[in-house]
Design a protein around this motif. Sequence first.
Motif, PDB file in Angstrom:
ATOM      1  N   ILE A 171      -2.830   1.078  42.541  1.00  0.00           N
ATOM      2  CA  ILE A 171      -3.638   2.255  42.251  1.00  0.00           C
ATOM      3  C   ILE A 171      -4.010   2.226  40.775  1.00  0.00           C
ATOM      4  O   ILE A 171      -3.323   1.615  39.957  1.00  0.00           O
ATOM      5  CB  ILE A 171      -2.906   3.567  42.595  1.00  0.00           C
ATOM      6  N   LYS A 172      -5.122   2.878  40.446  1.00  0.00           N
ATOM      7  CA  LYS A 172      -5.589   2.904  39.060  1.00  0.00           C
ATOM      8  C   LYS A 172      -5.708   4.340  38.571  1.00  0.00           C
ATOM      9  O   LYS A 172      -6.177   5.227  39.287  1.00  0.00           O
ATOM     10  CB  LYS A 172      -6.947   2.222  38.928  1.00  0.00           C
ATOM     11  N   ALA A 173      -5.272   4.558  37.316  1.00  0.00           N
ATOM     12  CA  ALA A 173      -5.482   5.825  36.617  1.00  0.00           C
ATOM     13  C   ALA A 173      -6.072   5.496  35.257  1.00  0.00           C
ATOM     14  O   ALA A 173      -5.597   4.581  34.581  1.00  0.00           O
ATOM     15  CB  ALA A 173      -4.170   6.578  36.456  1.00  0.00           C
ATOM     16  N   TYR A 182      -7.883  12.695  33.880  1.00  0.00           N
ATOM     17  CA  TYR A 182      -8.066  11.261  34.116  1.00  0.00           C
ATOM     18  C   TYR A 182      -8.828  11.068  35.418  1.00  0.00           C
ATOM     19  O   TYR A 182      -9.037  12.009  36.186  1.00  0.00           O
ATOM     20  CB  TYR A 182      -6.717  10.546  34.185  1.00  0.00           C
ATOM     21  N   TRP A 184      -9.181   8.392  38.961  1.00  0.00           N
ATOM     22  CA  TRP A 184      -8.329   7.496  39.740  1.00  0.00           C
ATOM     23  C   TRP A 184      -9.137   6.696  40.751  1.00  0.00           C
ATOM     24  O   TRP A 184     -10.219   7.116  41.176  1.00  0.00           O
ATOM     25  CB  TRP A 184      -7.234   8.281  40.463  1.00  0.00           C
ATOM     26  N   PHE A 186      -7.751   5.091  44.263  1.00  0.00           N
ATOM     27  CA  PHE A 186      -6.607   4.925  45.165  1.00  0.00           C
ATOM     28  C   PHE A 186      -7.099   4.273  46.462  1.00  0.00           C
ATOM     29  O   PHE A 186      -7.596   4.966  47.359  1.00  0.00           O
ATOM     30  CB  PHE A 186      -5.973   6.282  45.503  1.00  0.00           C
ATOM     31  N   HIS A 260       0.057  14.369  36.409  1.00  0.00           N
ATOM     32  CA  HIS A 260      -0.790  13.515  37.245  1.00  0.00           C
ATOM     33  C   HIS A 260      -1.475  14.256  38.387  1.00  0.00           C
ATOM     34  O   HIS A 260      -2.249  13.652  39.124  1.00  0.00           O
ATOM     35  CB  HIS A 260       0.005  12.335  37.808  1.00  0.00           C
TER      36      HIS A 260
END
Length: 359
Positions: A171-173, A182, A184, A186, A260
């Motif tokens: 996954i990216k944040a 932020y 994301w 997913f 988050h």
Amino acid sequence: MQKIAIIGGGPAGLMAAIDGAKKGLHIDLYDQYNIGDHIRCAEGFFDTLNILGEPKYGVRFKVKEIELEIKKDYVFPCDEKTNIWMIDRREWQIGLAAEARDLGVHIYENSPVSKEKLKELSHDYDWVIDSSGVPSVTSKVYGFNQFYKETSGITVQYTLLGDFSDRYGSIKAALEEHYDGYYWIFPKSNNEANVGLIFFSENHLKPWEELERIIEKEGLSTYTKTRKFGGMCPVVRPEKLVYDNIILTGDAAGLVSALHGGGIDNACISGQLAIQCIAANNVEAYETEIDRVLGDKLKGEKDLADLVYSMNLGVLDGIVKMVRHTNKSIGDFGFLNGHAGAFEKFAILKGLMPKVFQK
């Protein structure tokens, strides 16, 4: 036998229903839609306290690595102590509902609870567990629905179809300079992902326009959009969590991470705690139990979020770079799993370099 009404078939409501039935309580659950419909979630399941374990249903994969983009990209492996799964939330909730029914829970779908209906339920049942989300039905009766609007973050998200095979399992944040929050990416499969963003504070930006920019930035503009949704992300608790014989759980209780934006785990735990207190005839201890189990985690995440969003992004990038060079896993870093050590280390760094940490 105590009679319990539960409003909402989301994480908090379903976990409360299952635990309540196991404890021999009479449970009726009312959901506005069909269970699993109208999901507004990035579908990352963060078991940050290692209490819940792997979800029983709907698991797509356990996250193997997290890509964190600040000024540059840093990839952190996830070790055994980092419990993050990508799930299909609809499938997960349908599975939990089937389990609840097998235990004797009566589930009434397409049964919205209005202000008037809530008053009826509170009269007819010993306890009402409000897991209705935000704004909660309870807030409309007791006059604090505006509270959620004033204290919640804002999320927007698309589900995209395209080639995500190179991202599957991760996954990216990504943090950006111009807002507190932020975005994301997913992935749920090789060809589907949830892509969205969260604003934790007010700004002049238009969230959907920002998300379109992000999709362009990430090279995803040719992908097919299959869902568009968003909503409030309640990161602050209301003044009270118990109103007469009504107990707030999950999003209705403001139990979303200020770091988050995840809240599935907190919601599940709050539903279980509500039932635990009811079964023990000790509902007055519910808020104390929430503090005992979730208090340090939620406060630590809020403190770390405040610190991160007060930093110069270049300084934060340098810190993350140093941590990544130690070859630590994300579990050791603690940025996304609620480890108190991470909060303390960042606070120390801020104290050492107070000027450069300001935007």
